[in-house]
Enzyme design. Structure first.
Site, PDB file in Angstrom:
ATOM      1  N   HIS A 118      -8.560  -7.489  -1.617  1.00 50.88           N
ATOM      2  CA  HIS A 118      -7.626  -6.975  -0.600  1.00 50.88           C
ATOM      3  C   HIS A 118      -6.637  -5.968  -1.186  1.00 50.88           C
ATOM      4  O   HIS A 118      -5.971  -5.256  -0.445  1.00 50.88           O
ATOM      5  CB  HIS A 118      -6.860  -8.142   0.040  1.00 50.88           C
ATOM      6  CG  HIS A 118      -7.719  -8.985   0.938  1.00 50.88           C
ATOM      7  ND1 HIS A 118      -7.680  -8.891   2.305  1.00 50.88           N
ATOM      8  CD2 HIS A 118      -8.680  -9.908   0.676  1.00 50.88           C
ATOM      9  CE1 HIS A 118      -8.553  -9.736   2.848  1.00 50.88           C
ATOM     10  NE2 HIS A 118      -9.173 -10.372   1.870  1.00 50.88           N
ATOM     11  N   ASP A 159      -0.857   0.284  -2.012  1.00 51.78           N
ATOM     12  CA  ASP A 159      -1.194  -0.778  -1.069  1.00 51.78           C
ATOM     13  C   ASP A 159      -2.701  -0.755  -0.884  1.00 51.78           C
ATOM     14  O   ASP A 159      -3.281   0.339  -0.739  1.00 51.78           O
ATOM     15  CB  ASP A 159      -0.499  -0.489   0.276  1.00 51.78           C
ATOM     16  CG  ASP A 159      -0.020  -1.755   0.962  1.00 51.78           C
ATOM     17  OD1 ASP A 159      -0.608  -2.815   0.705  1.00 51.78           O
ATOM     18  OD2 ASP A 159       0.936  -1.673   1.761  1.00 51.78           O
TER      19      ASP A 159
HETATM   20  C1  GDG Z   1      -2.580  -7.645   1.587  1.00 57.07           C
HETATM   21  C2  GDG Z   1      -2.646  -6.274   0.888  1.00 57.07           C
HETATM   22  C3  GDG Z   1      -3.916  -5.393   2.846  1.00 57.07           C
HETATM   23  C4  GDG Z   1       4.953  -8.873   8.278  1.00 57.07           C
HETATM   24  N1  GDG Z   1       6.167  -9.293   8.685  1.00 57.07           N
HETATM   25  C5  GDG Z   1       5.942 -10.154   9.697  1.00 57.07           C
HETATM   26  C6  GDG Z   1       4.563 -10.266   9.882  1.00 57.07           C
HETATM   27  N2  GDG Z   1       3.983  -9.475   8.999  1.00 57.07           N
HETATM   28  C7  GDG Z   1       2.518  -9.266   8.945  1.00 57.07           C
HETATM   29  C8  GDG Z   1       2.174  -7.871   9.395  1.00 57.07           C
HETATM   30  C9  GDG Z   1       0.798  -7.683   8.770  1.00 57.07           C
HETATM   31  C10 GDG Z   1       0.902  -8.533   7.499  1.00 57.07           C
HETATM   32  O1  GDG Z   1       2.031  -9.399   7.634  1.00 57.07           O
HETATM   33  C11 GDG Z   1       1.144  -7.668   6.277  1.00 57.07           C
HETATM   34  O2  GDG Z   1      -0.050  -7.047   5.970  1.00 57.07           O
HETATM   35  P1  GDG Z   1      -0.122  -5.795   5.010  1.00 57.07           P
HETATM   36  O3  GDG Z   1      -1.495  -5.242   5.063  1.00 57.07           O
HETATM   37  O4  GDG Z   1       0.906  -4.780   5.428  1.00 57.07           O
HETATM   38  O5  GDG Z   1       0.317  -6.283   3.555  1.00 57.07           O
HETATM   39  P2  GDG Z   1       0.066  -7.565   2.554  1.00 57.07           P
HETATM   40  O6  GDG Z   1       0.719  -8.789   3.044  1.00 57.07           O
HETATM   41  O7  GDG Z   1       0.550  -7.076   1.234  1.00 57.07           O
HETATM   42  O8  GDG Z   1      -1.520  -7.798   2.536  1.00 57.07           O
HETATM   43  C12 GDG Z   1      -2.716  -5.170   1.933  1.00 57.07           C
HETATM   44  C13 GDG Z   1      -3.938  -6.808   3.395  1.00 57.07           C
HETATM   45  O9  GDG Z   1      -3.818  -7.783   2.354  1.00 57.07           O
HETATM   46  C14 GDG Z   1      -5.222  -7.089   4.157  1.00 57.07           C
HETATM   47  O10 GDG Z   1      -6.358  -6.835   3.384  1.00 57.07           O
HETATM   48  O11 GDG Z   1      -3.831  -4.477   3.912  1.00 57.07           O
HETATM   49  O12 GDG Z   1      -2.829  -3.910   1.306  1.00 57.07           O
HETATM   50  O13 GDG Z   1      -1.523  -6.092   0.033  1.00 57.07           O
HETATM   51  O14 GDG Z   1      -0.203  -8.202   9.594  1.00 57.07           O
HETATM   52  O15 GDG Z   1       2.197  -7.821  10.792  1.00 57.07           O
HETATM   53  N3  GDG Z   1       3.996 -11.054  10.818  1.00 57.07           N
HETATM   54  C15 GDG Z   1       4.831 -11.765  11.609  1.00 57.07           C
HETATM   55  N4  GDG Z   1       6.191 -11.704  11.482  1.00 57.07           N
HETATM   56  C16 GDG Z   1       6.782 -10.909  10.553  1.00 57.07           C
HETATM   57  O16 GDG Z   1       8.011 -10.851  10.470  1.00 57.07           O
HETATM   58  N5  GDG Z   1       4.317 -12.574  12.543  1.00 57.07           N
END
Ligand code: GDG
Length: 468
Positions: free
Chosen positions: A157, A365
């Site tokens: 990821h 990322d």
């Molecule tokens: C890893 C990789 C890759 C955030 N704040 C809240 C909340 N979130 C949710 C977002 C989104 C998720 O968390 C974050 O996803 P990201 O992709 O931005 O980042 P990582 O957590 O670092 O994820 C990344 C991912 O895996 C998938 O392969 O894209 O690059 O680092 O869905 O919405 N959700 C809620 N409340 C919040 O305050 N409910």
């Protein structure tokens, strides 16, 4: 039809009805597990004194949920240690933050072996095994060592680093060799795949075979890019749910005629938050007409709070927000709304829709799902503008966004200024392209592509064994 076995560090089973509580990834994996009568195996989230190898089993909707605990030593050395203080920073190019301890390295392999031993009794001969992320790279190697020959796929990821960065990891060879125990490796982007290829060719003395397999360490593996998506339809609908409408209206009311820039991130040093605050500060300095005209809402959910580097970033951001607000705020306007809590997904969807600009500027990322969620949640009649770091995997698909270099504060300021003044027609044009991509390459497409490819490559392997 073979069963699907998903192995991930954390098991995240969506509630019986409420899709909105879980992320799109958990929902998509769970749907596949339901379809294929599957098993989801991973850490229970508990840290206990006496760990049992035998997994705890629960059943829900035809899915077997199998979990195992971690000991205090595992938690410190495998989870907080090697996974989150060595691999995570290093794979995100933060060699300055990557700590290496031989004892943590050992614990990483030991816990992976225990995961494999916990999973093994649950396996059937024609299962398809899909392991997720950097915590569990050696899982397949352990299973192979125990004689399991089922098709095994791995999805990373996070980014795969350039070889020169990976070489700083003392046990880099053991990590890459462990990847070769899989049948298929999935990366987020073509660039990650390219870095892997460079390592195989130039550091492991390997080669790319005519059928596309990578050969090294006396083994072969298929690898490809499978950019992860979101459940775009669900996010678009969620943006108009009563809870979203309430949050949208509350935020719009609090803003009046002013514009809102939104950032949503786990509180993590890879997400470029200090640089983002600095760019926003520069916008207010260089273009003073923006004072009292725009705010930045930064939602930063606390994560990994017992790793020291995460405490440091939290303190740094609190002080930066305080300083910038102290300098520019007025009695009825605050430039940065810095919020250290998490919101339900429906509320988030409403806040995305209420924001004219999303400023998503990670320094590195793997993908960044927030960028895709923001696009999906927009009002097609009056969409916002996405400003996206070129170092997010998502930038390789979402090129209709305003793509910026997050290290170049002036460029981010220019993009913000452009977004603030972008005519409706251009916003709609860009958004349509982004939306098409986000809906077409969604999370089900990612999941089905990977599983289908794993099936195909394992069928090829069987044929090759039969022919030899
Ligand atoms: C890893 C990789 C890759 C955030 N704040 C809240 C909340 N979130 C949710 C977002 C989104 C998720 O968390 C974050 O996803 P990201 O992709 O931005 O980042 P990582 O957590 O670092 O994820 C990344 C991912 O895996 C998938 O392969 O894209 O690059 O680092 O869905 O919405 N959700 C809620 N409340 C919040 O305050 N409910």
């Amino acid at each position: 039809m073979s069963r699907l076995i998903v192995v991930s560090n954390r098991v995240s089973v969506p509630g019986p009805k409420d899709k909105a509580a879980a992320g799109g990834l958990a929902v998509a994996l769970y749907a596949a597990l339901k379809k294929y009568d599957g098993v989801w195996f991973g850490w229970s989230g508990k840290v206990v004194d006496n760990v049992k190898t035998k997994a705890y089993i629960a059943h829900s909707d035809g899915v077997t949920v199998a979990t195992t605990d971690l000991s205090h030593e595992d938690y410190d050395e495998y989870y907080n240690g090697f996974a989150n203080s060595t691999l995570w920073p290093l794979f995100h190019y933060r060699t300055d933050l990557a700590a290496y301890e031989r004892s943590h390295d050992k614990s990483y392999f030991r816990v992976n072996a225990r995961f494999a031993h916990g999973l093994a009794p649950l396996l059937q001969p024609d299962d398809l095994i899909w392991v997720h992320d950097y915590h569990l790279i050696p899982c397949a190697e352990e299973l192979r060592g125990m004689g399991y020959e089922q098709p095994m796929g791995f999805f990373l990821h996070i980014p795969f680093p350039a070889p020169q960065v990976l070489l700083t990891l003392p046990n880099h060879q053991a990590i890459v060799r462990a990847l070769f125990a899989y049948d298929l490796i999935g990366f987020q982007t073509e660039s990650d795949l390219q870095e892997f290829e460079d390592y195989v060719l130039h550091e492991a003395g390997g080669e790319v075979l005519p059928d596309g397999r990578y050969a090294a360490f006396g083994q072969t593996v298929y690898a490809d890019a499978f950019p992860i998506g979101i459940d775009a339809k669900d996010m678009s609908e969620m943006a108009w749910s009563p809870e979203a409408v309430r949050h949208h209206d509350r935020m719009r009311k609090s803003m009046g005629e002013r514009k809102m820039i939104i950032g949503v991130d786990r509180l993590d040093y890879t997400k470029g938050l200090p640089e983002r605050f600095a760019a926003f500060e520069r916008l207010l300095t260089q273009y003073p007409e923006n004072r009292d005209r725009v705010s930045l809402l930064q939602i930063a959910t606390t994560s990994r709070a017992d790793v020291p580097d995460y405490i440091d970033i939290q303190e740094e951001l609190q002080s930066a927000a305080g300083r910038i607000n102290g300098q520019f705020a007025d009695f009825d306007w605050v430039p940065i709304r810095y919020v250290n809590r998490s919101y339900p997904r429906r509320s988030l969807a409403g806040l995305y829709r209420a924001s004219e600009i999303a400023l998503i500027t990670p320094l590195r990322d793997g993908m960044n799902l927030v960028a895709k969620e923001y696009v999906a949640a927009q009002d097609p009649e009056d969409p916002g503008v996405l400003i996206l770091s070129r170092f997010a995997g998502a930038a390789q698909q979402l090129d209709a966004a305003l793509i910026v270099n997050p290290y170049d504060s002036d460029a981010v300021v220019e993009a913000l200024q452009r977004a603030m003044n972008m005519p409706l027609e251009e916003r709609c044009e860009r958004w349509r392209q982004l939306f098409d991509n986000v809906t077409k390459e969604d999370v089900s497409c990612w999941r089905d592509d990977f599983v289908e490819r794993l099936r195909k490559v394992s069928a090829l392997k069987v044929k090759a064994v039969e022919a030899s």
